[in-house]
Design a protein around this motif. Structure first.
Motif, PDB file in Angstrom:
ATOM      1  N   VAL A   6      76.081  35.582  16.299  1.00 44.46           N
ATOM      2  CA  VAL A   6      77.807  35.991  16.283  1.00 44.46           C
ATOM      3  C   VAL A   6      78.589  34.651  16.601  1.00 44.46           C
ATOM      4  O   VAL A   6      78.360  34.234  17.802  1.00 44.46           O
ATOM      5  N   ASN A   8      81.419  32.369  17.868  1.00 49.87           N
ATOM      6  CA  ASN A   8      82.668  32.147  18.927  1.00 49.87           C
ATOM      7  C   ASN A   8      82.786  33.619  19.981  1.00 49.87           C
ATOM      8  O   ASN A   8      83.724  33.965  20.255  1.00 49.87           O
ATOM      9  N   ASN A   9      81.551  33.630  20.544  1.00 50.54           N
ATOM     10  CA  ASN A   9      81.410  34.670  21.612  1.00 50.54           C
ATOM     11  C   ASN A   9      81.621  33.826  22.876  1.00 50.54           C
ATOM     12  O   ASN A   9      80.855  33.147  23.069  1.00 50.54           O
ATOM     13  N   GLY A  86      85.371  41.272  14.568  1.00 45.30           N
ATOM     14  CA  GLY A  86      84.474  40.347  15.482  1.00 45.30           C
ATOM     15  C   GLY A  86      84.297  41.006  16.790  1.00 45.30           C
ATOM     16  O   GLY A  86      83.426  40.602  17.250  1.00 45.30           O
ATOM     17  N   SER A  91      83.026  38.528  19.421  1.00 45.88           N
ATOM     18  CA  SER A  91      83.572  37.397  18.668  1.00 45.88           C
ATOM     19  C   SER A  91      84.875  37.327  19.055  1.00 45.88           C
ATOM     20  O   SER A  91      85.735  38.419  18.950  1.00 45.88           O
ATOM     21  N   ASN A  93      86.629  35.580  16.549  1.00 47.09           N
ATOM     22  CA  ASN A  93      86.984  35.588  15.395  1.00 47.09           C
ATOM     23  C   ASN A  93      87.465  36.998  14.958  1.00 47.09           C
ATOM     24  O   ASN A  93      87.117  38.010  15.463  1.00 47.09           O
TER      25      ASN A  93
END
Length: 104
Positions: A6, A8-9, A86, A91, A93
């Motif tokens: 996943v 941009n966590n 997201g 995320s 996102n």
């Protein structure tokens, strides 16, 4: 393809190892994904349920687990390409895309 990390966590590294969407004849659905968080033991890392509608090849999901949330997917005879929020997996996102193969 799986496994899928996943994007941009900021808090955890979430890796989805398997996933499924079940579309029922009463227009209810459930989504589940199993994977790992920070390399730990397999666990459920994404989940949703609600109702869906179909118009042409577009499936619109209306979540009852994460209200008020609506998102879409494109269906072919062999695949479902979902643009999921997201936040389903932490995320930052706005969305990310999951492609699922049809099984019987």
């Amino acid at each position: 393809s799986l496994p899928y990390t996943v994007p941009n966590n900021p808090d955890h590294t979430i890796v989805i190892q398997s996933g499924s969407v079940t579309l029922n004849s009463d227009h209810s659905y459930s989504i589940g994904g199993t994977g790992t968080s920070d390399g730990g033991s397999p666990e459920q890392v994404i989940a949703d349920a609600g109702t869906y509608s179909l118009s042409g090849s577009t499936v619109t999901f209306t979540s009852t687990a994460h209200t008020p949330l609506t998102y879409t997917a494109t269906a072919t005879s062999t695949k479902l390409t979902e643009t999921v929020p997201g936040g389903f997996a932490g995320s930052t996102n706005a969305t990310f895309t999951i492609v699922l193969d049809k099984t019987t």
